[in-house]
Design a protein around this motif. Sequence first.
Motif, PDB file in Angstrom:
ATOM      1  N   THR A  39       1.098  18.062   2.502  1.00 40.88           N
ATOM      2  CA  THR A  39       0.405  18.967   1.581  1.00 40.88           C
ATOM      3  C   THR A  39      -0.975  18.430   1.222  1.00 40.88           C
ATOM      4  N   VAL A  40      -1.039  17.141   0.899  1.00 38.75           N
ATOM      5  CA  VAL A  40      -2.319  16.523   0.538  1.00 38.75           C
ATOM      6  C   VAL A  40      -3.288  16.589   1.707  1.00 38.75           C
ATOM      7  N   GLU A  41      -2.828  16.234   2.892  1.00 36.23           N
ATOM      8  CA  GLU A  41      -3.701  16.265   4.069  1.00 36.23           C
ATOM      9  C   GLU A  41      -4.209  17.675   4.343  1.00 36.23           C
ATOM     10  N   GLN A  42      -3.351  18.682   4.188  1.00 35.77           N
ATOM     11  CA  GLN A  42      -3.779  20.067   4.408  1.00 35.77           C
ATOM     12  C   GLN A  42      -4.809  20.496   3.366  1.00 35.77           C
ATOM     13  N   ARG A  43      -4.581  20.162   2.104  1.00 31.71           N
ATOM     14  CA  ARG A  43      -5.529  20.530   1.045  1.00 31.71           C
ATOM     15  C   ARG A  43      -6.882  19.866   1.221  1.00 31.71           C
ATOM     16  N   LEU A  44      -6.867  18.619   1.657  1.00 32.16           N
ATOM     17  CA  LEU A  44      -8.120  17.883   1.795  1.00 32.16           C
ATOM     18  C   LEU A  44      -8.797  18.091   3.147  1.00 32.16           C
ATOM     19  N   GLY A  45      -8.002  18.431   4.164  1.00 31.60           N
ATOM     20  CA  GLY A  45      -8.566  18.638   5.503  1.00 31.60           C
ATOM     21  C   GLY A  45      -8.770  17.355   6.286  1.00 31.60           C
ATOM     22  N   TYR A  46      -8.054  16.298   5.905  1.00 29.87           N
ATOM     23  CA  TYR A  46      -8.180  15.005   6.574  1.00 29.87           C
ATOM     24  C   TYR A  46      -6.799  14.406   6.815  1.00 29.87           C
ATOM     25  N   THR A  47      -6.661  13.709   7.942  1.00 32.49           N
ATOM     26  CA  THR A  47      -5.469  12.933   8.202  1.00 32.49           C
ATOM     27  C   THR A  47      -5.671  11.577   7.539  1.00 32.49           C
ATOM     28  N   LEU A  48      -4.769  11.206   6.661  1.00 34.15           N
ATOM     29  CA  LEU A  48      -4.897   9.939   5.946  1.00 34.15           C
ATOM     30  C   LEU A  48      -4.504   8.778   6.860  1.00 34.15           C
ATOM     31  N   PRO A  49      -5.206   7.645   6.740  1.00 35.73           N
ATOM     32  CA  PRO A  49      -4.867   6.485   7.576  1.00 35.73           C
ATOM     33  C   PRO A  49      -3.454   5.986   7.300  1.00 35.73           C
ATOM     34  N   SER A  50      -2.767   5.561   8.343  1.00 36.27           N
ATOM     35  CA  SER A  50      -1.387   5.097   8.188  1.00 36.27           C
ATOM     36  C   SER A  50      -1.300   3.903   7.244  1.00 36.27           C
ATOM     37  N   ARG A  51      -2.268   3.012   7.259  1.00 40.31           N
ATOM     38  CA  ARG A  51      -2.264   1.853   6.355  1.00 40.31           C
ATOM     39  C   ARG A  51      -2.388   2.296   4.895  1.00 40.31           C
ATOM     40  N   TYR A  52      -3.168   3.331   4.670  1.00 42.32           N
ATOM     41  CA  TYR A  52      -3.314   3.868   3.318  1.00 42.32           C
ATOM     42  C   TYR A  52      -1.987   4.478   2.850  1.00 42.32           C
ATOM     43  N   ILE A  53      -1.358   5.247   3.708  1.00 40.98           N
ATOM     44  CA  ILE A  53      -0.072   5.865   3.364  1.00 40.98           C
ATOM     45  C   ILE A  53       0.968   4.785   3.067  1.00 40.98           C
ATOM     46  N   ASP A  54       1.055   3.777   3.932  1.00 43.02           N
ATOM     47  CA  ASP A  54       2.005   2.679   3.711  1.00 43.02           C
ATOM     48  C   ASP A  54       1.732   1.988   2.374  1.00 43.02           C
ATOM     49  N   PHE A  55       0.469   1.765   2.077  1.00 38.70           N
ATOM     50  CA  PHE A  55       0.067   1.122   0.831  1.00 38.70           C
ATOM     51  C   PHE A  55       0.527   1.947  -0.368  1.00 38.70           C
ATOM     52  N   MET A  56       0.313   3.249  -0.328  1.00 39.49           N
ATOM     53  CA  MET A  56       0.686   4.119  -1.436  1.00 39.49           C
ATOM     54  C   MET A  56       2.200   4.307  -1.541  1.00 39.49           C
ATOM     55  N   ARG A  57       2.902   4.090  -0.468  1.00 39.88           N
ATOM     56  CA  ARG A  57       4.374   4.137  -0.548  1.00 39.88           C
ATOM     57  C   ARG A  57       4.922   2.897  -1.255  1.00 39.88           C
ATOM     58  N   GLY A  58       4.147   1.824  -1.280  1.00 42.93           N
ATOM     59  CA  GLY A  58       4.539   0.634  -2.026  1.00 42.93           C
ATOM     60  C   GLY A  58       4.424   0.853  -3.527  1.00 42.93           C
ATOM     61  N   GLN A  59       3.321   1.398  -3.956  1.00 45.29           N
ATOM     62  CA  GLN A  59       3.097   1.872  -5.331  1.00 45.29           C
ATOM     63  C   GLN A  59       2.025   2.923  -5.226  1.00 45.29           C
ATOM     64  N   ASN A  60       2.292   4.086  -5.746  1.00 48.73           N
ATOM     65  CA  ASN A  60       1.400   5.229  -5.561  1.00 48.73           C
ATOM     66  C   ASN A  60       0.369   5.313  -6.688  1.00 48.73           C
ATOM     67  N   GLY A  61      -0.695   4.532  -6.535  1.00 43.83           N
ATOM     68  CA  GLY A  61      -1.769   4.506  -7.507  1.00 43.83           C
ATOM     69  C   GLY A  61      -1.560   3.421  -8.540  1.00 43.83           C
ATOM     70  N   GLY A  62      -2.629   3.134  -9.273  1.00 44.78           N
ATOM     71  CA  GLY A  62      -2.531   2.129 -10.315  1.00 44.78           C
ATOM     72  C   GLY A  62      -3.794   1.316 -10.437  1.00 44.78           C
ATOM     73  N   ILE A  63      -3.719   0.318 -11.291  1.00 42.15           N
ATOM     74  CA  ILE A  63      -4.855  -0.565 -11.567  1.00 42.15           C
ATOM     75  C   ILE A  63      -4.622  -1.880 -10.823  1.00 42.15           C
ATOM     76  N   PRO A  64      -5.560  -2.257  -9.938  1.00 44.32           N
ATOM     77  CA  PRO A  64      -5.381  -3.491  -9.181  1.00 44.32           C
ATOM     78  C   PRO A  64      -5.783  -4.723  -9.999  1.00 44.32           C
ATOM     79  N   ILE A  65      -5.129  -5.831  -9.708  1.00 46.07           N
ATOM     80  CA  ILE A  65      -5.525  -7.099 -10.315  1.00 46.07           C
ATOM     81  C   ILE A  65      -6.833  -7.570  -9.684  1.00 46.07           C
ATOM     82  N   ARG A  66      -6.902  -7.494  -8.358  1.00 46.38           N
ATOM     83  CA  ARG A  66      -8.162  -7.812  -7.653  1.00 46.38           C
ATOM     84  C   ARG A  66      -8.983  -6.520  -7.649  1.00 46.38           C
ATOM     85  N   SER A  67     -10.013  -6.489  -8.474  1.00 47.07           N
ATOM     86  CA  SER A  67     -10.718  -5.229  -8.732  1.00 47.07           C
ATOM     87  C   SER A  67     -12.197  -5.245  -8.369  1.00 47.07           C
ATOM     88  N   THR A  68     -12.616  -6.204  -7.556  1.00 47.08           N
ATOM     89  CA  THR A  68     -14.020  -6.234  -7.121  1.00 47.08           C
ATOM     90  C   THR A  68     -14.087  -6.369  -5.611  1.00 47.08           C
TER      91      THR A  68
END
Length: 169
Positions: free
Chosen positions: A30-59
């Motif tokens: 649904t997200v990919e269709q709405r945005l018109g982009y295929t999301l990178p597999s590494r990004y998807i895997d990362f978000m499956r670990g925790q879907n959003g949030g505040i990083p400790i390493r922030s720079t």
Amino acid sequence: MLRIENFWEMSEYATETYVAPTPTDEEIKTVEQRLGYTLPSRYIDFMRGQNGGIPIRSTYPTSEATSWAEDHIAITAFFPLSSTHQYGIAGEMGTHFWESEWGYPAIGVAICDCPSAGHDLVYLDYRACGPTGEPSVVHIDVECEQETKLADNFEQFINGLRLEEEWDV
């Protein structure tokens, strides 16, 4: 390999504001269709670990000065991979919001907020690879009309994030 151990700040604010449920295959589609982009597999895997949030390493280091600092940018949070969460990349205040309301260029997907409260963001940039390719990661300051390439891909971006304290040395 993504470096994600001890990655997320654990706070009530982070959880309530930026974390969404783990994205399902249907939600990703649904997200990919709405945005018109295929999301990178590494990004998807990362978000499956925790879907959003505040990083400790922030720079993230830069080779040129930005509106934030002479040699780096700062991020506040990762937007969740969601079409229903308010701050989801395809949500009410997601990528299309930033483009239509704030004048960000339509180059890809807004993935990170920065401390400027909307004046700069981090994007997956699909201009060189097309909507189904492997995007680079850029920092865009809409106020200063400045764009800075950060990384060739999402994995490189994640692995290059640093602690804020490292800049005070």
